[in-house]
Design a protein around this motif. Structure first.
Motif, PDB file in Angstrom:
ATOM      1  N   TYR A  92      59.152  48.346  26.846  1.00 25.68           N
ATOM      2  CA  TYR A  92      59.661  47.187  26.090  1.00 25.68           C
ATOM      3  C   TYR A  92      60.914  47.573  25.309  1.00 25.68           C
ATOM      4  N   GLU A  93      60.844  48.733  24.651  1.00 20.34           N
ATOM      5  CA  GLU A  93      62.000  49.207  23.893  1.00 20.34           C
ATOM      6  C   GLU A  93      63.199  49.470  24.800  1.00 20.34           C
ATOM      7  N   GLU A  94      62.935  49.966  25.999  1.00 22.26           N
ATOM      8  CA  GLU A  94      64.008  50.240  26.945  1.00 22.26           C
ATOM      9  C   GLU A  94      64.699  48.953  27.384  1.00 22.26           C
ATOM     10  N   VAL A  95      63.927  47.906  27.610  1.00 22.02           N
ATOM     11  CA  VAL A  95      64.492  46.646  28.091  1.00 22.02           C
ATOM     12  C   VAL A  95      65.177  45.883  26.971  1.00 22.02           C
ATOM     13  N   TYR A  96      64.531  45.795  25.820  1.00 21.15           N
ATOM     14  CA  TYR A  96      65.028  44.957  24.746  1.00 21.15           C
ATOM     15  C   TYR A  96      65.765  45.707  23.650  1.00 21.15           C
ATOM     16  N   GLY A  97      65.827  47.018  23.764  1.00 18.35           N
ATOM     17  CA  GLY A  97      66.596  47.818  22.805  1.00 18.35           C
ATOM     18  C   GLY A  97      66.065  47.774  21.392  1.00 18.35           C
ATOM     19  N   VAL A  98      64.779  47.670  21.263  1.00 23.94           N
ATOM     20  CA  VAL A  98      64.163  47.603  19.928  1.00 23.94           C
ATOM     21  C   VAL A  98      63.979  48.997  19.384  1.00 23.94           C
TER      22      VAL A  98
END
Length: 98
Positions: A92-98
């Motif tokens: 998720y962090e990889e896709v959305y840059g969170v």
């Protein structure tokens, strides 16, 4: 996780002559190894592949853990769950840059 799954599959074969354990353990371990390689090289989809491997592990070991309450399936189910949560978070962090 790659090593644990592969060793677990080999041990399942040695102790119970279970070809299914061998194939599943080495197969899922190989998927984890591939995912780890992609993550280490900063290539995309590494965490998603690891999440897929964790899902396979949970599908394979979860029912056996609940049915038998044996230590190895319980540990592998717990580790698979932790790995799935971690991989989902990192993906998720990889896709959305969170």
């Amino acid at each position: 996780m790659a090593g644990l799954c592969a060793i677990g599959g080999i041990m399942g074969y040695i102790k119970g002559r279970s070809v299914v354990s061998l194939v599943a353990g080495v197969g899922i371990g190989s998927i984890y190894f591939f995912a780890g390689h992609r993550i280490q090289k900063n290539q995309s989809m590494g965490h998603d592949i690891a999440l897929g491997a964790s899902t396979l592990l949970l599908c394979a070991m979860g029912p056996k853990a609940f049915r038998t309450r044996a230590p190895v399936p319980l540990v592998m189910t717990t580790l698979g769950t932790a790995s799935a949560v971690y991989s989902a978070k990192k993906g998720y962090e990889e896709v959305y840059g969170v």
